[in-house]
Write a protein that holds these residues in place. Structure first.
Motif, PDB file in Angstrom:
ATOM      1  N   UNK A  88       0.996  -1.286   0.083  1.00  0.00           N
ATOM      2  CA  UNK A  88       0.031  -0.096  -0.068  1.00  0.00           C
ATOM      3  C   UNK A  88       0.938   1.171  -0.048  1.00  0.00           C
ATOM      4  N   UNK A  89       0.657   2.160  -1.011  1.00  0.00           N
ATOM      5  CA  UNK A  89       1.580   3.332  -0.978  1.00  0.00           C
ATOM      6  C   UNK A  89       0.710   4.371  -1.151  1.00  0.00           C
ATOM      7  N   UNK A  90       0.917   5.709  -0.428  1.00  0.00           N
ATOM      8  CA  UNK A  90       0.054   6.799  -0.496  1.00  0.00           C
ATOM      9  C   UNK A  90       1.006   8.127  -0.878  1.00  0.00           C
ATOM     10  N   UNK A  91       0.534   9.155  -1.566  1.00  0.00           N
ATOM     11  CA  UNK A  91       1.293  10.366  -2.309  1.00  0.00           C
ATOM     12  C   UNK A  91       1.813  10.788  -0.885  1.00  0.00           C
ATOM     13  N   UNK A 122       1.594  11.066   3.614  1.00  0.00           N
ATOM     14  CA  UNK A 122       0.809  10.304   4.819  1.00  0.00           C
ATOM     15  C   UNK A 122      -0.140  11.620   5.438  1.00  0.00           C
ATOM     16  N   UNK A 123       0.063  12.554   5.282  1.00  0.00           N
ATOM     17  CA  UNK A 123      -0.512  13.930   5.945  1.00  0.00           C
ATOM     18  C   UNK A 123      -1.385  14.622   4.833  1.00  0.00           C
ATOM     19  N   UNK A 124      -2.836  14.695   5.022  1.00  0.00           N
ATOM     20  CA  UNK A 124      -3.691  15.222   4.311  1.00  0.00           C
ATOM     21  C   UNK A 124      -4.123  16.394   4.708  1.00  0.00           C
ATOM     22  N   UNK A 125      -4.038  17.458   3.568  1.00  0.00           N
ATOM     23  CA  UNK A 125      -4.483  18.963   3.851  1.00  0.00           C
ATOM     24  C   UNK A 125      -6.039  19.296   3.060  1.00  0.00           C
ATOM     25  N   UNK A 126      -6.523  20.172   3.785  1.00  0.00           N
ATOM     26  CA  UNK A 126      -7.666  20.764   3.162  1.00  0.00           C
ATOM     27  C   UNK A 126      -7.425  21.138   1.428  1.00  0.00           C
ATOM     28  N   UNK A 127      -8.315  20.713   0.614  1.00  0.00           N
ATOM     29  CA  UNK A 127      -7.826  20.904  -0.856  1.00  0.00           C
ATOM     30  C   UNK A 127      -6.794  20.189  -1.459  1.00  0.00           C
ATOM     31  N   UNK A 128      -6.144  19.453  -0.894  1.00  0.00           N
ATOM     32  CA  UNK A 128      -4.935  18.639  -1.264  1.00  0.00           C
ATOM     33  C   UNK A 128      -5.470  17.417  -2.261  1.00  0.00           C
ATOM     34  N   UNK A 129      -4.874  17.141  -3.251  1.00  0.00           N
ATOM     35  CA  UNK A 129      -5.271  15.979  -4.181  1.00  0.00           C
ATOM     36  C   UNK A 129      -4.446  14.857  -3.663  1.00  0.00           C
ATOM     37  N   UNK A 130      -4.762  13.704  -3.000  1.00  0.00           N
ATOM     38  CA  UNK A 130      -3.701  12.621  -2.507  1.00  0.00           C
ATOM     39  C   UNK A 130      -4.109  11.498  -3.410  1.00  0.00           C
ATOM     40  N   UNK A 131      -3.192  10.532  -3.846  1.00  0.00           N
ATOM     41  CA  UNK A 131      -3.269   9.441  -4.551  1.00  0.00           C
ATOM     42  C   UNK A 131      -2.896   8.253  -3.699  1.00  0.00           C
ATOM     43  N   UNK A 132      -3.236   7.155  -4.081  1.00  0.00           N
ATOM     44  CA  UNK A 132      -2.599   5.946  -3.620  1.00  0.00           C
ATOM     45  C   UNK A 132      -2.611   4.814  -4.279  1.00  0.00           C
ATOM     46  N   UNK A 170      -4.487  -1.347  -8.065  1.00  0.00           N
ATOM     47  CA  UNK A 170      -5.541  -0.539  -7.807  1.00  0.00           C
ATOM     48  C   UNK A 170      -5.008   0.885  -7.403  1.00  0.00           C
ATOM     49  N   UNK A 171      -5.817   1.633  -7.874  1.00  0.00           N
ATOM     50  CA  UNK A 171      -5.432   3.065  -7.565  1.00  0.00           C
ATOM     51  C   UNK A 171      -6.548   4.031  -7.394  1.00  0.00           C
ATOM     52  N   UNK A 172      -6.237   5.053  -6.590  1.00  0.00           N
ATOM     53  CA  UNK A 172      -7.292   5.993  -6.394  1.00  0.00           C
ATOM     54  C   UNK A 172      -6.613   7.425  -6.374  1.00  0.00           C
ATOM     55  N   UNK A 173      -7.382   8.425  -6.540  1.00  0.00           N
ATOM     56  CA  UNK A 173      -6.987   9.950  -6.679  1.00  0.00           C
ATOM     57  C   UNK A 173      -8.136  10.707  -6.057  1.00  0.00           C
ATOM     58  N   UNK A 203      -5.539  -4.524   5.692  1.00  0.00           N
ATOM     59  CA  UNK A 203      -4.114  -3.962   6.067  1.00  0.00           C
ATOM     60  C   UNK A 203      -4.636  -2.580   6.577  1.00  0.00           C
ATOM     61  N   UNK A 204      -3.907  -2.016   7.623  1.00  0.00           N
ATOM     62  CA  UNK A 204      -4.357  -0.934   8.244  1.00  0.00           C
ATOM     63  C   UNK A 204      -3.002   0.219   7.905  1.00  0.00           C
ATOM     64  N   UNK A 205      -3.565   1.271   7.891  1.00  0.00           N
ATOM     65  CA  UNK A 205      -2.541   2.318   7.349  1.00  0.00           C
ATOM     66  C   UNK A 205      -3.108   3.673   8.312  1.00  0.00           C
TER      67      UNK A 205
END
Length: 192
Positions: free
Chosen positions: A107-110, A112-122, A152-155, A185-187
């Protein structure tokens, strides 16, 4: 006597030889002098320049030695910054038969800290027999799109987060096969 006659004749002949030239020179009228040939002057279009005075020669200064060429110093290599760690390559999806239990390999993420308005992907890598992958967070679930067998991917663009929800969360990544068997799996992520 014979000798004296011959001598007298020689003298008389000599005297005659000299006398006629003197007489003829005296009897000739004074002739007008014959002009000596002079070169004709042809006028030129422009007056000829007067000869310039001869320049005086000045001695050259003593030869000065040429300056020596100093080669540029070779640049000292500047230590480069420590290269950023490259992401570890994702594993290849594991080929399993449809009835085998599903597996989550990575499992990978762009970020690990998400901010308002940010586009994250995994990205999630699973076994090839996985039919669906979902993310569960705080009672909500989001399904990820399959881009290849086992990939599997998500944005996602993070909405505005109120200050009381800004904390750390555990996201459950759930992979399910066609028979309903699941792997989890927990992240941990942070909302800021």
């Amino acid at each position: 006597m014979f000798k004296s006659i011959i001598a007298a004749l020689v003298l008389a002949a000599a005297a005659l030889a000299l006398t006629p030239s003197v007489v003829t020179a005296q009897q000739q009228p004074a002739a007008s002098p014959v002009p000596s040939p002079t070169p004709s002057v042809i006028p030129s279009a422009s007056p000829s320049p007067l000869p310039s005075p001869t320049p005086s020669l000045t001695p050259l200064p003593a030869a000065t030695p040429l300056p020596t060429v100093t080669p540029l110093p070779t640049p000292t290599p500047v230590p480069s910054a420590t290269p950023l760690p490259t992401a570890t390559p994702l594993p290849t999806p594991l080929a399993l038969p449809p009835e085998a239990p599903p597996q989550i390999l990575a499992v990978t993420m762009s970020d690990p800290v998400f901010h308002s308005g940010e586009t994250v992907s995994g990205t999630v890598i699973t076994s090839t027999n996985v039919a669906a992958v979902e993310l569960h967070l705080a009672g909500r679930s989001v399904r990820m799109a399959r881009t290849d067998f086992g990939v599997w991917q998500l944005s996602y663009t993070v909405p505005s987060i109120p200050f009381w929800l800004r904390k750390n969360y555990t996201v459950q990544v759930v992979a399910v096969n066609s028979s309903g068997a699941a792997a989890e799996k927990d992240v941990t992520i942070a909302l800021r």
